[in-house]
Scaffold this motif. Structure first.
Motif, short mmCIF file in Angstrom:
data_model
loop_
_atom_site.label_atom_id
_atom_site.label_comp_id
_atom_site.label_asym_id
_atom_site.label_seq_id
_atom_site.Cartn_x
_atom_site.Cartn_y
_atom_site.Cartn_z
N UNK A 26 12.88 0.42 10.36
CA UNK A 26 12.77 -0.19 9.03
C UNK A 26 12.03 0.77 8.10
N UNK A 27 12.34 0.64 6.83
CA UNK A 27 11.67 1.42 5.80
C UNK A 27 11.38 0.46 4.66
N UNK A 28 10.11 0.35 4.29
CA UNK A 28 9.74 -0.67 3.30
C UNK A 28 8.92 -0.06 2.17
N UNK A 29 9.36 -0.32 0.98
CA UNK A 29 8.54 0.03 -0.18
C UNK A 29 7.74 -1.21 -0.54
N UNK A 30 6.58 -1.34 0.08
CA UNK A 30 5.86 -2.59 -0.16
C UNK A 30 5.05 -2.57 -1.44
N UNK A 31 5.01 -1.44 -2.05
CA UNK A 31 4.47 -1.42 -3.42
C UNK A 31 5.46 -2.14 -4.34
N UNK A 32 6.75 -1.85 -4.15
CA UNK A 32 7.77 -2.58 -4.91
C UNK A 32 7.72 -4.06 -4.58
N UNK A 60 6.97 0.34 19.31
CA UNK A 60 7.34 0.99 18.04
C UNK A 60 6.24 1.92 17.58
N UNK A 61 6.63 2.81 16.69
CA UNK A 61 5.67 3.66 16.01
C UNK A 61 5.65 3.24 14.55
N UNK A 62 4.47 3.08 14.02
CA UNK A 62 4.37 2.57 12.65
C UNK A 62 3.69 3.58 11.75
N UNK A 63 4.18 3.65 10.50
CA UNK A 63 3.42 4.40 9.48
C UNK A 63 3.25 3.49 8.28
N UNK A 64 2.15 3.62 7.60
CA UNK A 64 1.97 2.91 6.33
C UNK A 64 0.89 3.62 5.53
N UNK A 65 1.15 3.74 4.21
CA UNK A 65 0.20 4.51 3.39
C UNK A 65 -0.25 3.74 2.15
N UNK A 66 -0.06 2.44 2.18
CA UNK A 66 -0.43 1.64 1.02
C UNK A 66 0.75 1.38 0.10
N UNK A 67 1.80 2.19 0.26
CA UNK A 67 2.99 2.01 -0.58
C UNK A 67 4.26 1.88 0.26
N UNK A 68 4.38 2.76 1.24
CA UNK A 68 5.58 2.80 2.07
C UNK A 68 5.19 2.49 3.51
#
Lengths: 1109, 218
Positions: free
Chosen positions: A1057-1063, A972-980
């Protein structure tokens, strides 16, 4: 031909002539398959001892032949056996190949059940100069629980052992790289121990309160009984995190409230009704293979099977009754059963309540005496008025009224079940009398807010019918049926005794919002570490909450993947200011390993020592896990250079790799690195009594640990009279032991009294320090002046009773009332919409009240895939092949029609919280419309969707690339920026594996990898999308989700997957702040001292608390 | 004897045909062989007139119909092994204690189970092929005009039918016919039982006519 022969229902409709005058034009030879080899000429060879086909399926080599048992080669049985061909030898090269094996007993580690295994170590190849290897794993017929049988996971132990991507040596994050970059270097166990040991030493040396909360041992499925607890305990730390809160905390909570026991323990084999809440027990879960066999036996004797599950599981499919209940509303159904039991009569006019049991063994008397609390029940409108009297009859009358609102109409509406099914369930329940067995564990109790009340209410009808008496065919309790001595080898250590209680309380594992949790709040560990506001709040109230961990030690655990809110975990693990050092004791690659500093490869089922016992039946048995290659080498005369590291040395010698085990590892690191000079007071708990200059050895440790079991000890002494370590040797050779059989109704056992002293749980109490209270509870005062209940008077006899404060089953949980939850101190559930708002703590977050449109669903996530339940089994080619790695989203056919969704469609499943209304994000998965899930309820197991970010890594000095999760995880390819955070698949399993054939280890064993056909791209990592939902009472993560579903967009692919991990952080905080009742100024204790707080025993000082401000 | 020489060709062909049908999934070549001979095709009357056979390709028929039926009948839901029907415990005897295997061994025949892709030598397809092998042997005996050999082989064939195939295959074949979902296996099941019964009568008659000196047990 008779007339009847012409009837169409007969087979032969007419007779034809097959032997016509002319021959068929097709010759027989061109048609025939040709499976016969022509006439054999080999003469019958000499007599041999082999039995090509045993007389019975239960055949197993007798124990006395286990050290050397010769068996025909698996391919050669097709050739006619030795009677035709003789045994292969120099003189007879065409004979049947025979292999000499040593059978080393061990036990499976691929789920919790600990079924017995034997590792078949090939001695022939080894003696001929080849590698010492395990050729297969079979059952252990001596094992009382599994009886020689295993499921696919047991036999798969071999393919895990010779996994092509097995981690062959300790790995360390490359100096200068960041966590998650995926740069690794090879290290040694000694180097790793030196670095880790120094960090632990330096942390402990500070010696203050914070330092004792700064090392966390985080254990996944332990598969052993108590050794892991001893690790932090021996260092004086409150530093143990378990995984119970994502697994079983709800069920444990409900059981604790009734019985102060961790869980129930049914007698399946003798039941008349098997009542399964979910597919657990018979399909996949606790304790699948053993439970399923006994359930089958009960059914053979006529028992009925009921499965309550919104999903038509394998178990439900073969049940006598499938009860699809809206997830989370099971409480209503149980209280309906209670209502009818209380308010109706049997067919002969008899009461359906088992008064003999309820009157003697339920704490109704405590409730009826508590008039103040009875008034609370009135105020809450559970009953109309406080009863005038306080007799048993008054109690029954009162609860008959209390449960009368749980009618058929109500339950049909609330649970969305057809009435005929509910009525049928009731009839079956009553017909079985007290012989109803259940195991309430996962499913409802872990899926929902208030899931614990499902367990609490679930046991009520069982109690009323007398099925909770621990008698034949009914339900007993866990601690009656289990053995825990793996951490009790203290007598073999220099100190000779158990370490003392620990004086600190760690808020990272046991935060003050969850004083009753069952148990550690480990699924929110990163949330707690990253929440400065939360920490500052509690520090300002007088607590000392650590702001970081010095060392975090997952042990065979993969929280990044299996816990909710995975991006939050990654965020935290990457923060070196929050987790200064981390290492995973892990036999396989995992998503969590990727973010650790060290990966230390420890052994699988046949590569380690553990004492492991589980309550699978009314007996007390144990498994002893053995490292097969070590045992085989030692029995052949090999001796390790260092007897404290024999398992590691043996694995290196046998070519398995630098694979070690925890028992030897912890003893060595403690003695030589954490506390080398003994100044921290830790070393003495791990140094050998025989030779304090070194760590304790395996034979020493287990000799001492098994000494705690009198029957085992006696048998070992008799069987090995000349041995220095008879307990160890007997268990090494047999791998299992049955300490006690037929354990029924132990609560009725007489309270022990010798002379003038009462004896309870190993403690003696002088007669003058013992009194009987007004309820007949026998109270004893110990040496510290503390009074505790040790027994109870029932029918004029002093008996041991249950494990509660009242020594009876607590219908009324008084301590629960005292700990701020009076409205739930009895089994209860709201019956109106307004009530559900008011009593939100026991109402699921996926209640149908929240489903407003055709596109709103409850997502059922908590069911196990039987072949793939734990993270470490992902690299078994055999298990991956049968699992196909499929994990679609089940949707009811009519729901799918409404949304125009067809089988195989990619769908977008969006998660929305119902406590605060925020969205978490979505995952893309494959839809399968089916009648096998109830309307409005989707199903997608959270046990799938593995991923990796690199296909393989370069390890300097290693001969080839080291593959990662090749058989079980796409790239997989992952992105994360502290929020998404996002994840997108880029390469299938097949392409990944085939692109690096040179990296396959154990090539001879893995020749068939060319044949893999599964791409693994049908599951999604839904766990990451889910926010943490800590239940306000039990603390468990409430797994189920309210979701919406739609066809995926053209750019979406399954696996995205798409995650709003700030939420997600806000959602967690909403559950915490809106729902909990935290410690406050009125509290003097962190938690009730009488209920279990596992792992590390704490002193009164640790329990004491003062909240200020 | 002369008639027997003519008959044996067809007995060989039918045993070969039905053993092949029951043992492994059909392929295009096999279907073409059946269809190339009108007499053989006539043995499958429903199949012969089946619409789909004419409208769909053989590959598609195999993939979507015949293989599904075969899997259902021979791998999943019915049990095509003698020991399942004859043992009290209904276990498939896959090893050396299987009486059928013992018989093969006695007669120096050896089954290649990996080629047959079955778990035991008492699979219906293997037993039928054994009859085919016995017929091949009979053909040789007939060509050599070895009367003792002919009678012995007829005795063996009759005994194998009586003690094995006819002991259990009727039940299996009746079920297979009822469970089948394609005319190919429906007709094949019927053909097999009908032929086995008829062949038993045929062998008995031949023994009566040509092997009078050797007692025929009923």
């Amino acid at each position: 031909m008779t007339k009847s022969m012409k009837n169409d229902s007969n087979f032969i409709e007419g007779r034809r002539s097959f032997l016509k005058g002319t021959a068929y034009s097709v010759a027989g030879a061109t048609l025939a398959t040709g499976v016969f080899k022509t006439v054999a000429t080999t003469e019958i060879q000499a007599e041999s001892k082999f039995t090509p086909t045993p007389k019975t399926l239960a055949f197993y080599p007798p124990l006395e032949e286990w050290d050397s048992f010769t068996e025909l080669d698996g391919n050669d049985w097709k050739r006619g056996g030795t009677s035709r061909n003789g045994v292969q030898s120099e003189e007879n090269p065409d004979g049947i190949k025979a292999t000499e094996y040593m059978l080393v007993p061990t036990s499976c580690s691929n789920c919790e059940a600990s079924c017995g295994l034997t590792a078949w170590v090939d001695l022939s190849t080894y003696k001929a100069g080849g590698q010492l290897a395990v050729r297969k794993y079979m059952g252990n017929p001596l094992h009382s629980g599994s009886r020689g049988r295993n499921c696919a996971k047991g036999y798969a132990a071999q393919s895990q052992m010779y996994d092509p991507d097995r981690i062959p040596f300790p790995l360390m994050r490359a100096p200068g790289s960041k966590r998650g970059e995926g740069k690794w270097v090879r290290t040694t166990w000694d180097e790793a121990m030196a670095k880790i040991g120094k960090k632990m030493h330096d942390t402990l040396k500070v010696g203050d309160e914070i330092s004792k909360k700064s090392i966390m041992y985080h254990v996944g499925r332990p598969n052993e009984n108590g050794f892991g607890h001893r690790v932090p305990h021996s260092m004086g730390l409150d530093g143990y995190d378990s995984h119970t809160n994502i697994c079983s905390a709800g069920a444990r909570q409900g059981t604790i409230q009734w019985s102060n026991d961790d869980r129930n323990s049914p007698d399946w084999a003798n039941a008349k009704l098997i009542f399964l809440q979910s597919s657990h027990a018979a399909d996949a879960g606790h304790y699948f293979q053993q439970a399923a066999g006994r359930i089958a036996e009960a059914r053979k004797k006529g028992a009925k099977l009921v499965v309550m599950d919104p999903r038509l599981s394998n178990s439900a499919g073969m049940a006598d009754l499938w009860v699809p209940c809206w997830p989370g509303t099971e409480t209503a159904l149980y209280l309906y059963l209670a209502n009818r039991i209380l308010n109706e009569k049997g067919i002969n006019g008899e009461d359906l309540v088992n008064h003999n049991f309820v009157k003697n063994w339920v704490n109704w008397d405590h409730l009826m005496k508590d008039r103040e609390y009875l008034q609370v029940l009135v105020d809450k409108e559970y009953i109309k008025a406080v009863p005038a009297g306080d007799s048993y009859e008054d109690f029954i009358t009162m609860i008959s009224e209390m449960y009368s609102p749980y009618t058929l109409d109500f339950v049909a509406e609330e649970c969305r079940i057809e009435k005929r099914i509910v009525e049928k369930l009731y009839d079956m329940f009553i017909d079985a009398g007290a012989r109803v067995a259940t195991y309430i564990w996962r499913a409802g109790p872990i899926g929902h807010k208030g899931g614990w009340m499902i367990a609490r209410a679930g046991f009520l009808p069982f109690v009323l019918r007398g099925a909770m008496a621990g008698d034949k065919g009914g339900v007993g309790l866990h601690h009656w049926h289990v053995i825990s001595v793996n951490g009790k080898g203290d007598a073999a250590t220099q100190n000779g005794a158990r370490p003392p209680k620990v004086d600190v309380w760690n808020e990272i594992a046991w935060p003050p919002e969850y004083p009753l949790s069952s148990y550690e709040m480990s699924h929110i560990m990163p949330h707690l570490l990253l929440d400065d506001e939360w920490r500052n709040k509690w520090n300002s109230k007088g607590l000392k909450v650590p702001e970081k961990l010095a060392v975090w030690i997952p042990r065979m655990y993969n929280p990044v993947w299996i816990n909710p809110d995975g991006f939050r975990w990654i965020e935290c693990l990457k923060r070196e200011d929050k987790i200064e050092m981390s290492f995973n004791l892990s036999p396989t690659w995992s998503e969590t390993n990727w973010y650790c500093d060290f990966i230390l490869p420890v052994g699988l089922a046949g590569e380690r020592h553990d004492q492991h016992s589980e309550a699978t039946e009314p007996k007390r048995w144990l498994s002893f896990r053995n490292p097969a290659l070590r045992v085989a080498l030692e029995k052949m005369g090999w001796k390790p250079k260092d007897p404290t590291r024999a398992t590691l040395e043996a694995h290196i010698k046998a070519g398995l790799g630098e694979v070690w085990e925890e028992v030897e590892f912890w003893a060595n690191i403690m003695v030589h690195h954490v506390d080398p000079d003994g100044s921290l007071g830790v070393r003495k708990y791990w140094a050998s009594k025989e030779d304090p200059t070194r760590a304790v050895t395996i034979p020493e440790w287990y000799q001492a640990a098994f000494d705690k079991l009198p029957n085992l000890k006696k048998a070992a002494k008799a069987a090995y009279p000349d041995s220095q370590y008879p307990n160890y040797e007997m268990m090494r050779d047999r791998g299992t032991w049955l300490e006690e059989d037929n354990i029924f109704k132990p609560q009725e056992r007489p309270l022990k009294k010798v002379g003038t002293k009462y004896i309870s749980h190993g403690h003696e109490y002088a007669e003058e320090n013992v009194r009987k209270d007004e309820f007949g509870v026998i109270m004893a005062t110990d040496a510290h002046g503390k009074e505790k209940a040790i027994g109870v008077e029932v029918d004029g006899e002093l008996v041991q009773g249950f494990h509660t404060l009242t020594k009876k089953l607590d219908f009324y949980c008084e301590w629960f009332k005292d700990w701020k939850w009076p409205e739930y101190a009895i089994p209860i559930y709201p019956t109106t919409k307004e009530g559900r708002v008011k009593m939100t703590h026991v109402v699921t977050q996926v209640h149908h009240d929240f489903m407003k449109t055709d596109n709103d669903f409850a997502l059922n996530t908590v069911f196990r895939l039987p072949y793939n339940i734990h993270t470490r089994s992902v690299n078994s080619k055999h298990l991956m092949e049968i699992s196909q790695n499929h994990n679609p989203v089940w949707i009811y056919t009519k729901d799918a029609e409404k949304l125009n969704i067809k089988r195989g469609d990619a769908v977008k499943v969006t998660i929305q919280d119902t406590v605060c209304g925020l969205e978490s994000g979505y995952f893309i998965a494959m839809a399968v419309p089916t009648e096998a899930t109830m309307p409005g309820v989707l199903a997608c197991s959270h046990h799938a969707g593995r991923w990796k970010l690199k296909n393989a890594v370069d390890i300097p000095g290693f001969e080839h690339k080291l593959g990662i999760l090749g058989l079980g995880a796409p790239l997989y390819e992952m992105t994360m920026d502290g929020k998404i955070g996002t994840l997108k698949p880029t390469q299938s399993i097949i392409d990944g594996l085939n692109s690096r054939k040179e990296s396959w280890q154990f090539k001879e064993y893995n020749k068939d990898l060319d044949n893999i056909w599964w791409d693994g791209l049908s599951g999604s990592w839904q766990n990451a999308v889910a926010a943490s939902h800590p239940d306000p009472i039990a603390g468990h993560h409430a797994w189920h989700q309210k979701v919406s579903m739609e066809l995926a967009g053209k750019d979406d692919v399954i696996g995205d997957i798409y995650v709003n991990y700030e939420n997600n952080m806000k959602i967690y905080q909403a559950w915490r702040d809106d729902l909990t009742r935290p410690l406050d100024e009125t509290d003097t204790l962190r938690r009730p001292q009488h209920i279990k707080r596992p792992a590390v025993p704490l002193s009164d000082k640790a329990y004491a608390v003062k909240i200020t401000g | 004897m002369e008639q027997m020489k003519k008959d044996i060709e067809n007995r060989i062909a039918i045993y070969a045909l039905i053993s092949r049908l029951m043992l492994v999934e059909v392929d295009v070549a096999f279907l073409e062989q059946i269809e190339s001979d009108p007499d053989l095709l006539e043995l499958f009357p429903n199949y012969m007139h089946w619409d789909k056979r004419k409208t769909l390709s053989k590959e598609l028929l195999i993939e979507e119909h015949y293989n599904v039926d075969f899997t259902n009948l021979f791998l999943m839901h019915l049990v095509p092994y003698e020991s399942f029907y004859t043992r009290d415990d209904q276990m498939i005897e896959s090893g050396g204690d299987n009486p059928v295997l013992e018989l093969y061994n006695e007669l120096d025949f050896r089954v290649e189970l990996d080629k047959a892709r079955v778990v035991s030598a008492d699979h219906i397809g293997v037993e039928l092929e054994f009859m085919y092998m016995l017929c091949m042997a009979l053909q040789k005996a007939l060509e050599a005009e070895d009367k003792d050999g002919i009678c012995e082989l007829l005795q063996v064939q009759r005994a194998f039918l009586k003690e094995h195939l006819l002991e259990w295959t009727p039940l299996f074949l009746i079920n297979a016919k009822r469970e089948s979902r394609t005319p190919l296996y429906h007709d094949g099941a019927e053909l097999s039982l009908e032929f086995l019964l008829s062949d038993f009568e045929y062998i008995t008659a031949q023994l009566d006519s040509h092997c009078q000196t050797q007692a025929v047990e009923n």
